[in-house]
Design an enzyme around this catalytic site. Structure first.
Site, PDB file in Angstrom:
ATOM      1  CG  HIS A 130      24.581 -16.686  -8.590  1.00 52.30           C
ATOM      2  ND1 HIS A 130      23.347 -16.463  -9.139  1.00 52.30           N
ATOM      3  CD2 HIS A 130      24.978 -15.489  -8.087  1.00 52.30           C
ATOM      4  CE1 HIS A 130      23.016 -15.185  -8.974  1.00 52.30           C
ATOM      5  NE2 HIS A 130      23.987 -14.575  -8.334  1.00 52.30           N
ATOM      6  CD  GLU A 131      27.802 -14.904  -5.708  1.00 57.63           C
ATOM      7  OE1 GLU A 131      28.228 -13.876  -6.247  1.00 57.63           O
ATOM      8  OE2 GLU A 131      26.667 -15.003  -5.204  1.00 57.63           O
ATOM      9  CG  HIS A 157      27.815 -12.056 -10.094  1.00 55.73           C
ATOM     10  ND1 HIS A 157      27.038 -11.154 -10.766  1.00 55.73           N
ATOM     11  CD2 HIS A 157      26.995 -12.632  -9.173  1.00 55.73           C
ATOM     12  CE1 HIS A 157      25.791 -11.173 -10.273  1.00 55.73           C
ATOM     13  NE2 HIS A 157      25.745 -12.076  -9.301  1.00 55.73           N
ATOM     14  CD  GLU A 179      21.712 -11.809  -9.898  1.00 52.63           C
ATOM     15  OE1 GLU A 179      22.731 -11.152  -9.580  1.00 52.63           O
ATOM     16  OE2 GLU A 179      21.405 -12.871  -9.340  1.00 52.63           O
TER      17      GLU A 179
END
Ligand code: ZN
Length: 501
Positions: free
Chosen positions: A266-267, A270, A296
């Site tokens: 997830h990160e 980003h 997101e």
């Protein structure tokens, strides 16, 4: 001031502001990673001084004069300078309405609230955090009144996180989601027993081996380690300084393999966005992701659309087995189903794709009430628990896993949560568009995501904040945003996993 000196001043101002945000960001990162806990209060002093200096650098007659001149002579500017002028003007019009003392007081309040929340959460002591939340809420309502007198304060803040977003749009979006998600979830829960994920939570995942897995995941995502570092924090997040220095964090739980694994992906999503922004935008206000919703969409695209796809779970399972031999008997099918197990739960960050947006809806309803001051702060946990029962059918045992679980409110952000739900829906439509050009499944199966990263760089990353989120999305997808694309994706995926017909 002539146009040439105004253009030079524009570049210089942005460079200086970038330096302040770089320093403030480093202080924040250090505060949540390596700084000793007793330093929080004095660090707050430093943050106060730097925030005041940053404020004065920006809010002054020279900036006002420069921006006015640049707006009048737009014909002499590049497209980038026009956009910079537009974004800075928007920001100036907001921030200059806040008296300096109130601006600085708010920065200090957030710094204090984060520490208070950190201490209150483990013991579920909502009462200890409530005064901070009340002060934050009151400040945000007051600031909204400065920004846009007469407007609904929640609309003002939604627009800050996602330009153009309003309660009216969100009410319609969430109603659409609720209409299709709730019945789907009900059918999945009825079939719930057929998916077993116990082997991912059997308590034998040593941190050192999970760190090796993080390294491998960052490699698969094509994250350049000379530009992207990983650290450990209580709550995973990403912070970017420029496209050569982005930090992601994770938290290793030795009892649960999934948590850190999917946090890193997830990160990582980003981070890829920030790392892919064009060099020429660095040190300007165009040099960061354009909105929380688009950001997101990128993290969730990697975490769920890719990371929880069958192609990805097949790719990573043999490597996971090599690191954690107790999983040697797990089949590809069982692993895929386990990481996609859908089940109403208490904690948003651990929620599966199907229930995730219901967690956001709980926060959305409460934020509306907070901004309208229709709920006393002390009653927030009771409302939280009631909505969790209503939307997800779960009973919240304590505030640690209830109203105190997220860091957003203590960080001074009310209006941020809805962008998570939007991001999920954006991601599905962006993926559908990308698949017309890229064989995503094949890229994942061979463990080389560079075609995916290149496509996203060309269509989203490189533009930084050059376009508003709505425009960027439509340029990328070639059509308007349509939440049904996301709902179709979820229906198809979970019908297959749970054998619904
Ligand atoms: Zn995120």
């Amino acid at each position: 001031m002539d146009v040439a000196s105004a253009r030079a001043a524009l570049a210089s101002l942005q460079r200086q502001r970038h330096a302040y945000s770089h320093a403030l960001g480093m202080l924040y990162l250090d505060g949540v990673t390596h700084a000793p806990s007793a330093g929080a209060e004095y660090r707050g002093e430093t943050l106060g001084v730097l925030s005041a200096a940053e404020y004065r650098l920006f809010v002054c007659p020279e900036t006002q004069e420069m921006l006015a001149l640049l707006r009048e002579t737009a014909g002499a500017l590049t497209q980038e300078e026009i956009r910079q002028t537009e974004l800075l003007t928007r920001e100036y019009e907001n921030i200059s309405k806040i008296p300096e003392a109130e601006y600085v007081a708010f920065q200090k309040l957030i710094n204090r609230a984060e520490s208070v929340w950190h201490e209150a959460k483990p013991g579920s002591d909502f009462a200890a955090f409530a005064p901070c939340l009340e002060e934050i809420r009151d400040t945000l309502v007051r600031f909204a009144g400065y920004y846009k007198p007469g407007a609904h304060p929640y609309d003002v803040w939604l627009d800050q996180f996602e330009r153009g977003l309003t309660m009216e749009k969100l009410d319609a979006f969430f109603a659409r989601l609720r209409a299709r998600l709730v019945p789907l979830l009900r059918r999945v829960v009825a079939e719930g027993a057929i998916v077993n994920d116990g082997f991912l939570r059997d308590g034998r995942f040593p941190k050192a081996r999970q760190q090796a897995l993080s390294d491998r995941l960052m490699e698969i995502l094509r994250l350049d380690r000379s530009r992207c570092a990983i650290d450990e924090t209580e709550h995973p997040f990403t912070i970017e300084f420029n496209n050569r220095d982005v930090r992601i964090t994770t938290h290793y739980h030795e009892d649960d393999l999934r948590k850190s694994m999917y946090s890193v992906i997830h990160e990582g999503g980003h981070a890829l966005y920030e790392l892919g922004i064009a060099d020429e935008y660095m040190f300007t206000c165009l040099g960061g992701g354009v909105s929380m919703g688009i950001h997101e969409s990128q993290s969730r695209l990697f975490e769920t659309q890719i990371g929880q796809s069958r192609a990805f779970t097949d790719l990573i399972l043999p490597e996971i087995k090599a690191l954690f031999p107790q999983l040697s008997g797990v089949s590809e099918e069982a692993f895929y189903r386990a990481v996609n197990k859908a089940e109403p739960s208490l904690v948003r960050t651990e929620a599966d794709e199907l229930t995730y947006c219901l967690h956001i809806m709980v926060r959305y309803e409460i934020e509306k009430m907070l901004m309208e001051k229709t709920v006393p702060i002390r009653d927030v946990p009771a409302v939280w628990n009631r909505l969790m029962r209503e939307y997800l059918g779960v009973c919240v045992p304590d505030d640690r896993r209830g109203a105190l679980q997220d860091s957003h409110w203590s960080g001074g952000s009310i209006g941020y949560f809805p962008s998570y739900a939007l991001g999920n829906a954006y991601a599905a439509q962006i993926m559908r568009r990308m698949k017309k050009d890229v064989d995503v499944d094949k890229a994942v199966r061979v463990g080389d995501l560079s075609p995916v990263v290149s496509w996203l760089t060309a269509h989203i990353y490189r533009f930084g904040s050059m376009f508003d989120p709505g425009e960027l999305f439509e340029r990328c997808c070639g059509e308007a945003f349509d939440p049904d694309c996301y709902l179709d994706y979820l229906t198809e995926k979970y019908s297959a996993i749970y054998g619904l017909v």
